[in-house]
Design an enzyme around this catalytic site. Structure first.
Site, PDB file in Angstrom:
ATOM      1  N   HIS A  99       0.839  -1.199   0.000  1.00 40.92           N
ATOM      2  CA  HIS A  99       0.000   0.000   0.000  1.00 40.92           C
ATOM      3  C   HIS A  99       0.871   1.244   0.000  1.00 40.92           C
ATOM      4  O   HIS A  99       1.997   1.229   0.486  1.00 40.92           O
ATOM      5  CB  HIS A  99      -0.939   0.021   1.206  1.00 40.92           C
ATOM      6  CG  HIS A  99      -0.239  -0.166   2.515  1.00 40.92           C
ATOM      7  ND1 HIS A  99       0.087  -1.402   3.011  1.00 40.92           N
ATOM      8  CD2 HIS A  99       0.214   0.737   3.410  1.00 40.92           C
ATOM      9  CE1 HIS A  99       0.714  -1.264   4.166  1.00 40.92           C
ATOM     10  NE2 HIS A  99       0.806   0.039   4.428  1.00 40.92           N
ATOM     11  N   HIS A 101       0.806   5.252   1.132  1.00 39.70           N
ATOM     12  CA  HIS A 101       0.106   6.268   1.933  1.00 39.70           C
ATOM     13  C   HIS A 101       0.122   7.600   1.202  1.00 39.70           C
ATOM     14  O   HIS A 101       1.177   8.038   0.728  1.00 39.70           O
ATOM     15  CB  HIS A 101       0.824   6.500   3.266  1.00 39.70           C
ATOM     16  CG  HIS A 101       0.816   5.342   4.204  1.00 39.70           C
ATOM     17  ND1 HIS A 101      -0.061   5.232   5.247  1.00 39.70           N
ATOM     18  CD2 HIS A 101       1.602   4.236   4.261  1.00 39.70           C
ATOM     19  CE1 HIS A 101       0.186   4.113   5.921  1.00 39.70           C
ATOM     20  NE2 HIS A 101       1.194   3.498   5.341  1.00 39.70           N
TER      21      HIS A 101
HETATM   22  P1  5GP Z   1       1.665   0.514   7.354  1.00 36.34           P
HETATM   23  O1  5GP Z   1       2.004   0.800   8.790  1.00 36.34           O
HETATM   24  O2  5GP Z   1       1.634  -0.985   7.087  1.00 36.34           O
HETATM   25  O3  5GP Z   1       2.469   1.257   6.350  1.00 36.34           O
HETATM   26  O4  5GP Z   1       0.184   1.060   7.165  1.00 36.34           O
HETATM   27  C1  5GP Z   1      -0.960   0.325   7.420  1.00 36.34           C
HETATM   28  C2  5GP Z   1      -2.086   1.307   7.561  1.00 36.34           C
HETATM   29  O5  5GP Z   1      -3.308   0.601   7.471  1.00 36.34           O
HETATM   30  C3  5GP Z   1      -2.107   2.040   8.905  1.00 36.34           C
HETATM   31  O6  5GP Z   1      -1.928   3.442   8.684  1.00 36.34           O
HETATM   32  C4  5GP Z   1      -3.473   1.717   9.484  1.00 36.34           C
HETATM   33  O7  5GP Z   1      -4.089   2.823  10.091  1.00 36.34           O
HETATM   34  C5  5GP Z   1      -4.248   1.239   8.273  1.00 36.34           C
HETATM   35  N1  5GP Z   1      -5.283   0.257   8.576  1.00 36.34           N
HETATM   36  C6  5GP Z   1      -5.127  -0.880   9.309  1.00 36.34           C
HETATM   37  N2  5GP Z   1      -6.297  -1.550   9.353  1.00 36.34           N
HETATM   38  C7  5GP Z   1      -7.193  -0.841   8.628  1.00 36.34           C
HETATM   39  C8  5GP Z   1      -8.581  -1.037   8.314  1.00 36.34           C
HETATM   40  O8  5GP Z   1      -9.220  -2.004   8.701  1.00 36.34           O
HETATM   41  N3  5GP Z   1      -9.177  -0.079   7.550  1.00 36.34           N
HETATM   42  C9  5GP Z   1      -8.487   1.023   7.091  1.00 36.34           C
HETATM   43  N4  5GP Z   1      -9.190   1.890   6.359  1.00 36.34           N
HETATM   44  N5  5GP Z   1      -7.194   1.235   7.380  1.00 36.34           N
HETATM   45  C10 5GP Z   1      -6.552   0.317   8.135  1.00 36.34           C
END
Ligand code: 5GP
Ligand code: ZN
Length: 139
Positions: A99, A101
């Site tokens: 993903h 951001h």
């Molecule tokens: P990472 O830390 O892996 O780069 O980002 C994962 C992101 O996914 C986090 O910013 C977190 O808030 C988001 N996230 C985790 N679970 C969910 C969910 O169930 N729904 C949404 N919309 N975002 C999520």
């Protein structure tokens, strides 16, 4: 179906606030809303992160970034935006479905600080390291 939370969002098994969708990608609001409008762009096909992406999937996914970023900026009146991608736990990845951001920025006090530590440049070492990396780039 695997246990991946973003695959479940793609499949509609978990609700999300969608901002863009086509046959290949989905963009939806990040639940944490680091700043208002914080959005995630994901490929619909499950892949762990960019380190495991094929060029085709990367092209498709990243090609959607500018139009989603512009829409987000227009809708929020953001002054700027950080576009961030975390790969593996050490780099802050917590969801292991690739993903990107999109974090709209509003002012200096919006709570986000990204700092790159500076080191005194050793140009000989830089040259060696660059050559080593160049040697590893896939054809
Ligand atoms: P990472 O830390 O892996 O780069 O980002 C994962 C992101 O996914 C986090 O910013 C977190 O808030 C988001 N996230 C985790 N679970 C969910 C969910 O169930 N729904 C949404 N919309 N975002 C999520
Ligand atoms: Zn997944």
């Amino acid at each position: 179906m695997n246990d991946c939370i973003f695959c479940k969002i793609v499949a509609g098994e978990i609700p999300s606030s969608k901002v863009y969708e086509d046959d290949q990608v989905l963009a939806f609001l990040d639940i944490s809303q680091t700043t208002p409008g914080h959005t995630l762009l994901i490929p619909k096909r499950h892949v762990r992160n960019v380190l495991e992406m094929e060029a085709d999937l990367a092209s498709t996914t990243f090609s959607r970034l500018p139009k989603i970023a512009r829409a987000l900026q227009k809708a929020t009146n953001a002054v700027g935006m950080n576009i961030i991608n975390n790969n593996e736990e050490i780099a802050g990845q917590t969801v292991f479905h690739a993903h990107i951001h999109l974090v709209p920025r509003y002012d200096e006090k919006d709570g986000i600080k990204i700092e790159y530590t500076e080191h005194e440049p050793d140009f000989e070492a830089l040259g060696k390291l660059a050559a080593q990396i160049a040697n590893e780039v896939e054809a």
